[in-house]
Design a protein around this motif. Sequence first.
Motif, mmCIF file in Angstrom:
data_model
loop_
_atom_site.group_PDB
_atom_site.id
_atom_site.type_symbol
_atom_site.label_atom_id
_atom_site.label_comp_id
_atom_site.label_asym_id
_atom_site.label_seq_id
_atom_site.Cartn_x
_atom_site.Cartn_y
_atom_site.Cartn_z
ATOM 1 N N ASP A 124 1.031 -1.245 0.285
ATOM 2 C CA ASP A 124 -0.071 -0.327 -0.034
ATOM 3 C C ASP A 124 0.681 1.220 -0.059
ATOM 4 O O ASP A 124 0.461 2.276 -0.293
ATOM 5 C CB ASP A 124 -0.689 -0.451 1.448
ATOM 6 N N GLY A 147 -10.732 -3.191 -3.472
ATOM 7 C CA GLY A 147 -9.649 -2.996 -2.142
ATOM 8 C C GLY A 147 -8.375 -3.598 -1.903
ATOM 9 O O GLY A 147 -8.255 -2.945 -0.892
ATOM 10 N N CYS A 165 -4.165 -8.011 0.276
ATOM 11 C CA CYS A 165 -5.720 -7.556 1.364
ATOM 12 C C CYS A 165 -4.521 -7.367 2.095
ATOM 13 O O CYS A 165 -4.551 -7.450 3.528
ATOM 14 C CB CYS A 165 -6.936 -7.627 1.617
ATOM 15 N N THR A 182 -6.343 -5.131 11.459
ATOM 16 C CA THR A 182 -5.633 -3.980 11.538
ATOM 17 C C THR A 182 -4.356 -4.326 11.828
ATOM 18 O O THR A 182 -3.712 -3.317 11.738
ATOM 19 C CB THR A 182 -6.358 -3.131 12.373
ATOM 20 N N ARG A 189 -0.808 1.170 8.984
ATOM 21 C CA ARG A 189 -1.703 1.321 8.150
ATOM 22 C C ARG A 189 -3.139 2.289 8.470
ATOM 23 O O ARG A 189 -3.902 2.227 8.016
ATOM 24 C CB ARG A 189 -2.569 0.124 8.823
ATOM 25 N N LEU A 226 -4.589 5.256 7.436
ATOM 26 C CA LEU A 226 -5.239 6.389 6.615
ATOM 27 C C LEU A 226 -5.573 7.538 6.604
ATOM 28 O O LEU A 226 -5.216 8.472 5.480
ATOM 29 C CB LEU A 226 -6.584 5.208 6.420
ATOM 30 N N TYR A 265 -7.941 3.412 10.111
ATOM 31 C CA TYR A 265 -6.978 2.057 10.143
ATOM 32 C C TYR A 265 -7.263 1.255 8.770
ATOM 33 O O TYR A 265 -8.727 1.044 8.691
ATOM 34 C CB TYR A 265 -6.577 1.680 11.233
ATOM 35 N N TYR A 266 -6.341 1.275 7.912
ATOM 36 C CA TYR A 266 -6.887 0.289 6.933
ATOM 37 C C TYR A 266 -6.541 -1.258 7.221
ATOM 38 O O TYR A 266 -5.896 -1.933 8.303
ATOM 39 C CB TYR A 266 -5.639 -0.203 5.788
ATOM 40 N N VAL A 271 -12.623 -5.486 2.804
ATOM 41 C CA VAL A 271 -11.765 -4.136 3.167
ATOM 42 C C VAL A 271 -12.016 -3.210 3.801
ATOM 43 O O VAL A 271 -13.263 -3.241 3.596
ATOM 44 C CB VAL A 271 -10.719 -4.236 1.818
ATOM 45 N N ALA A 305 -11.842 -0.135 6.787
ATOM 46 C CA ALA A 305 -11.777 0.909 7.330
ATOM 47 C C ALA A 305 -11.747 1.252 8.820
ATOM 48 O O ALA A 305 -13.095 1.339 9.470
ATOM 49 C CB ALA A 305 -12.099 2.877 6.400
ATOM 50 N N TYR A 331 -14.676 0.306 2.697
ATOM 51 C CA TYR A 331 -12.828 0.394 3.133
ATOM 52 C C TYR A 331 -13.233 1.740 1.266
ATOM 53 O O TYR A 331 -13.366 1.234 0.375
ATOM 54 C CB TYR A 331 -11.983 0.204 2.952
ATOM 55 N N PRO A 381 -11.090 3.370 -1.452
ATOM 56 C CA PRO A 381 -9.481 2.993 -1.992
ATOM 57 C C PRO A 381 -8.397 4.763 -2.212
ATOM 58 O O PRO A 381 -7.408 4.499 -1.567
ATOM 59 C CB PRO A 381 -9.173 1.958 -2.919
#
Length: 686
Positions: A28, A231, A247, A371, A378, A380, A389-390, A398, A400, A450, A452
């Motif tokens: 990512d 995602g 993922c 997470t 992670r 975001l 967090y992702y 997927v 958030a 999520y 992206p």
Amino acid sequence: MPLPLLLIHAALLFAAAHCQLDSYPNCDRTFSCGSITNITFPFHGGDRPPYCGLPDFALTCLHGNTTELADTFRVLHLNQSQKSLLLARSDLYNNTCPSQLRNATLNTSYFSYNTLPQNEQLTMLYGCDTSTFNSTGRNATELGIGRDNRIKCNSTDSNLSSAFYWIGPVPSDPILNIISCNISVNVPMLKTAGDRLTNSTLSLGEALMQGFDVSYSVRDERLCSQCNNLGGQCGFIAAADQFICICGDRVCPFPLTLPPTPAPDAAPDGNRNTERSIGLFIAGAVLTGVGLGWLVFHCRQKRKQKLALMSSQTASKDISSSPSMRGLLSLPLSHYTTSIPSYPSTKSDFGRESSDFGVQVFSCAELEEATNKFDRSRELGDGGFGTVYYGVLSDGRVVAVKRLYENNFKRAEQFINEIEILTRLRHQYLVTLYGCTSRRSQELLLVYEYVPNGTVADHLHGKRAKSGLLSWPIRLQIAVETADALAYLHKSDIIHRDVKTTNILLDNDFHVKVADFGLSRLFPNDVTHVSTAPQGTPGYVDPEYYQCYQLTEKSDVYSFGVVLTELISSLPAVDTNRHRHDINLSNMAVNKIQNHTLHELVDSSLGFNTNSSVRRMATLVAELAFRCLQQEKDMRPSMQEVLDALNGIKDEDSNAHKVEIVDLCMDDDAGLLKGSTTSKSQDSLP
């Protein structure tokens, strides 16, 4: 061992090794070096490990500002949206007489450059025997080898003596055919640079430093697009010559649809049966390996689910017994469940829905696992009330995960408020809430879909701003979709109260998802306003709300006016580095508009000064933003009126004439702008 058994054995060994290597972190992250920034798949390098891209797309950062591709070509420019590169030979960059001369090529399966019309061929010959000229009485000039065609190398190396270059095809004179040269090097170059080299307005070294254009493509790109839409992050396992979808830091559990298999007729008749047999054995072996890998994955997940089951059951009991939730639980079930998306049932109990609360109740343990224990890599985003967090849930979704900073009464109120708002709403441009933890959990956590592609703020003046992906049509579409979401909220008797570009998320197709409803308020039907202490983000807060403590729908309209101004200017809402009168973008915009200097406000990259259509539409949007930024709320339009005006501008149809067209850059009368008052700047809010 027979060939089929050998192939199956090798495939099983690879599958076993592949199952052991179940962690693929950092895909990512992006590659950045000097002017080359925010680069993703199919490229890898820097913080992006090799499995995050294709082998032929390896990037290296030299001295912190020079990017090289495959350790051979210097990257002068890279545009991922157009899939184009501007490259120059590293060994010939500012050096026409390198110590080691070689031909360097790119993999034509991915890269195209020799056939591009903007490039042409340059041939460089080193160590040539020029005695032929003397024996025939011909000189270099007669053969088209002028003084400017010679390559001067200050070296005693015989390989670098008597060197020449040609642009385009090498001359076909018979004398040249018998000239013996030790080394021949072919280099692509831009035609524009070649023309200037021919006209002696550019030296050979300077022409080579201009580089050459390259376009690239990736096979099975549909797999990568599908992965991104779900995602995930695209990756590639070189040993298996196959794409993977990552993922978080693991291979996604959902399958990707493969493109059609080429027809057998593509193989020559003599080899068709053999290739078909080998293909079947390989396919069987790979399927066997995948089956084994899935079995290992399934066993591991089953064990994790058992461990989390008890904590989830405890969480469900906690939330139903919480005094803070009883007001919500007393409402009819249908009040919530109509807005909850439906997902395939799994054998996991710890993600089950609470029939009382209307959303899934997650345990802290499950979200910690999703997470990677709230790993900082992670993150975001980081807002005023929590960090996002992702994460990847055990069922493959997927998500958030929003982690509120503190578990106190104020945070619990925001926690409950956001759940109540989002469980009664469903709109294509509003973020979807999947679930939450119990009110009595160790931490207050909210789980969303999520989205992206970052926030609008990221693309306008944040970490993604240099990508240049927000063209004028995309910005106008963002304005329309955000206004659509806010108009829907107001029709539902809800005031967002924190409208800003960091709360407007974008998917991969740049469609909007409005987020963050912690400060939102349900608005009673029988009153015109509610009195409450001002809360929000400096630079976006309605000045009348700030002064009179009266919150109305027009407070969102003011904030949206700031968003519109950001969209046309690419400037942040507050910047203390600007002149003190321009620290607040709203003040700056009103001043520029009233002084007929809109061209100083609009982002020059949008084509405001060169494209009459963009100029007209941007002027209309600026006029609309001006109306939204009026200090008195009664002077502002409603959000539905704003949406109608934006749709009229976007469609350029008969509705457009309903919005008065005022050229704010000219010195004629400013129409309704004349005599308007400038909004006062606001101090930071508590």
